[in-house]
Design a protein around this motif. Structure first.
Motif, short mmCIF file in Angstrom:
data_model
loop_
_atom_site.label_atom_id
_atom_site.label_comp_id
_atom_site.label_asym_id
_atom_site.label_seq_id
_atom_site.Cartn_x
_atom_site.Cartn_y
_atom_site.Cartn_z
N HIS A 13 0.84 -1.20 0.00
CA HIS A 13 0.00 0.00 0.00
C HIS A 13 0.88 1.25 0.00
O HIS A 13 1.63 1.49 0.96
CB HIS A 13 -0.92 0.00 1.22
CG HIS A 13 -2.12 -0.89 1.08
ND1 HIS A 13 -2.03 -2.20 0.69
CD2 HIS A 13 -3.46 -0.66 1.27
CE1 HIS A 13 -3.25 -2.74 0.65
NE2 HIS A 13 -4.12 -1.83 1.00
N ALA A 15 0.72 5.30 -0.26
CA ALA A 15 -0.19 6.46 -0.17
C ALA A 15 0.58 7.74 -0.47
O ALA A 15 1.75 7.88 -0.11
CB ALA A 15 -0.82 6.53 1.21
N TYR A 51 -8.38 4.47 -4.36
CA TYR A 51 -7.50 3.30 -4.37
C TYR A 51 -7.37 2.76 -5.79
O TYR A 51 -8.35 2.64 -6.51
CB TYR A 51 -8.04 2.19 -3.47
CG TYR A 51 -8.06 2.55 -2.00
CD1 TYR A 51 -7.12 2.04 -1.13
CD2 TYR A 51 -9.04 3.40 -1.48
CE1 TYR A 51 -7.14 2.36 0.23
CE2 TYR A 51 -9.07 3.73 -0.14
CZ TYR A 51 -8.12 3.20 0.71
OH TYR A 51 -8.14 3.53 2.04
N THR A 67 -4.95 10.78 -1.65
CA THR A 67 -5.64 11.32 -0.48
C THR A 67 -6.01 12.79 -0.65
O THR A 67 -5.45 13.48 -1.51
CB THR A 67 -4.77 11.19 0.79
OG1 THR A 67 -3.59 11.99 0.62
CG2 THR A 67 -4.38 9.74 1.03
N VAL A 87 -5.87 6.75 6.60
CA VAL A 87 -5.11 6.03 5.58
C VAL A 87 -3.73 5.63 6.10
O VAL A 87 -3.17 4.60 5.70
CB VAL A 87 -4.98 6.89 4.29
CG1 VAL A 87 -3.95 6.30 3.33
CG2 VAL A 87 -6.34 7.00 3.60
N THR A 91 -0.95 2.26 5.45
CA THR A 91 0.10 2.66 4.51
C THR A 91 1.41 1.93 4.81
O THR A 91 1.92 1.99 5.92
CB THR A 91 0.34 4.18 4.57
OG1 THR A 91 -0.86 4.85 4.20
CG2 THR A 91 1.45 4.59 3.62
N ALA A 94 4.93 5.79 2.22
CA ALA A 94 4.29 7.09 1.96
C ALA A 94 5.15 7.92 1.01
O ALA A 94 6.38 7.95 1.13
CB ALA A 94 4.07 7.85 3.26
N VAL A 118 6.12 4.36 9.20
CA VAL A 118 5.95 4.31 7.74
C VAL A 118 7.15 4.94 7.05
O VAL A 118 7.47 6.11 7.30
CB VAL A 118 4.66 5.06 7.32
CG1 VAL A 118 4.49 5.00 5.81
CG2 VAL A 118 3.44 4.47 8.02
#
Length: 397
Positions: A13, A15, A51, A67, A87, A91, A94, A118
């Protein structure tokens, strides 16, 4: 889904965070090569997180999350910022966009991301719009990081961002398996497949599909039966299977039939250990014994669906618990992202296998529960504990 598809919950994932009109949507479109997000010069075009699942070379299957701007204003803006903050919990990597100004917002969100563990890839977009070198130098000086200069319009910096994503992939994406080291080449594995309303005719549920795919990749010998054919399947084998994987709802029945040397687990237990921490969830199941009629239990489902007759989370587990501790036992049920910020009011949380979540999101829930001092377990482990066989169930490491 087909056996070759990678579920969203197993994808990396990624983001993208930044202020309104910082070029988040245009950058995600450039990175994916698709028009994933709506692009506009008007600030605040992106509202809810967007997404997009795709294959990203050289990383593999990923989910990009676009986002809303974290500098949004007004009552609706505050709600969008809250959704953006949510979110972070799911994540894995990032991308943080920096813009001209005081950089106060960027510092706040960099701190949030780092506090959540993250990895952050700093980026300055819109390099095609004049000199951005001064901003690059400012960011480097204030934060002691080297932001990537990118242009979604011209394609500058995209390969550098892709490489940074590959370099920051968590180790678990390289080595983590549903079955761990439980199965080897040539091992016979008997699958006892659920045949209820949660497994519609003609389809397999996601945990079954993922487990079968991994067993095939491991070169195991896979035999699948329904719950009413377990004895016949065992009688037909020359040697007992190395492992039996069952639907948790018939744990007791399968345990009574399994050969002594055969290991036993369930699809729910496998997914719980794969998406979370198997030992924490196993320990949490012991809290069932300490419940009373005055206790409060939270049952959490990862997916949202209309209540079904004899639903395992909404009907069967509550019935099992109330049979032990009384009809007045208080049970709350949440689904999807509706998980309480504080779990201190609960004496136990029982979570589904979380096949629709990524591990980052499930571990966030486990860690929040532990911080609140609230025991947390899983559907399959709860049923095995109630049946008195949890200590006989295999949990992959």
């Amino acid at each position: 889904m087909s056996l070759n598809d990678t579920p969203r919950g197993d994808r990396l994932h990624i983001a993208i965070f930044g202020r309104r009109n910082s070029g988040k949507s245009s950058l995600i479109n450039a990175l994916t090569g698709h028009k994933v997000a709506l692009v506009s010069d008007r600030a605040g075009t992106t509202t809810d997180p967007v997404y997009k699942s795709m294959e990203l070379y050289p990383v593999g299957p990923v989910v990009f999350i676009d986002t809303a701007g974290f500098d949004d204003v007004g009552s609706l803006g505050e709600m969008r910022v809250e959704m953006t903050e949510e979110v972070i919990k799911k994540t894995d990597i990032a991308i943080l966009l920096f813009e001209e100004g005081t950089l106060d917002h960027e510092k706040q969100w960099l701190d949030k991301l780092e506090a959540s563990g993250v990895p952050v890839i700093p980026v300055i977009n819109k390099f095609d719009r004049g000199d951005r070198l001064a901003l690059q130098q400012k960011v480097s000086m204030v934060f002691n990081i080297a932001p990537i200069l990118a242009s979604a319009l011209r394609g500058d910096g995209l390969e550098e961002i892709r490489k940074a994503i590959a370099d920051n992939m968590p180790e678990e994406f390289h080595v983590r398996k549903i079955l761990g080291s439980m199965v080897g080449k040539g091992d016979k594995v008997l699958l006892v497949m659920p045949q209820d309303i949660q497994a519609p005719k003609g389809r397999l549920i996601l945990p079954q599909v993922q487990t079968i795919r991994e067993l095939l990749d491991s070169k195991a010998v896979v035999i699948a039966v329904t719950g009413d054919n377990v004895k016949e399947a065992l009688d037909g084998l020359k040697e007992p299977p190395a492992l039996m994987i069952t639907d948790s709802q018939i744990f007791s029945t399968v345990y009574e039939l399994k050969p002594e040397q055969t290991k036993l687990t369930s699809f729910s237990v496998l997914l719980a250990a794969y998406k979370g921490d198997g030992e924490i969830l196993r320990e949490g199941a012991k809290a069932i014994d300490g419940l009373t009629e005055d206790s409060r239990v939270l049952i959490a489902e990862a997916c949202t669906h209309a209540p079904l007759e004899e639903d395992i989370g909404r009907v069967k587990i509550p019935r099992m618990l109330r049979k032990i501790h009384g009809e007045n036992l208080k049970i709350d049920i949440v689904s999807g992202s509706d998980f309480p910020k504080s779990t201190k009011r609960y004496d136990l949380i029982i979570h589904c296998g979380a096949c629709m979540f990524n591990r980052k999101y499930m571990m966030d829930r486990i860690n929040r529960a532990r911080a609140d001092g609230t025991p947390i377990t899983n559907y399959g482990m709860a049923i095995a504990h109630i049946s008195g066989i949890l200590d006989k169930v295999e949990i992959p490491r």
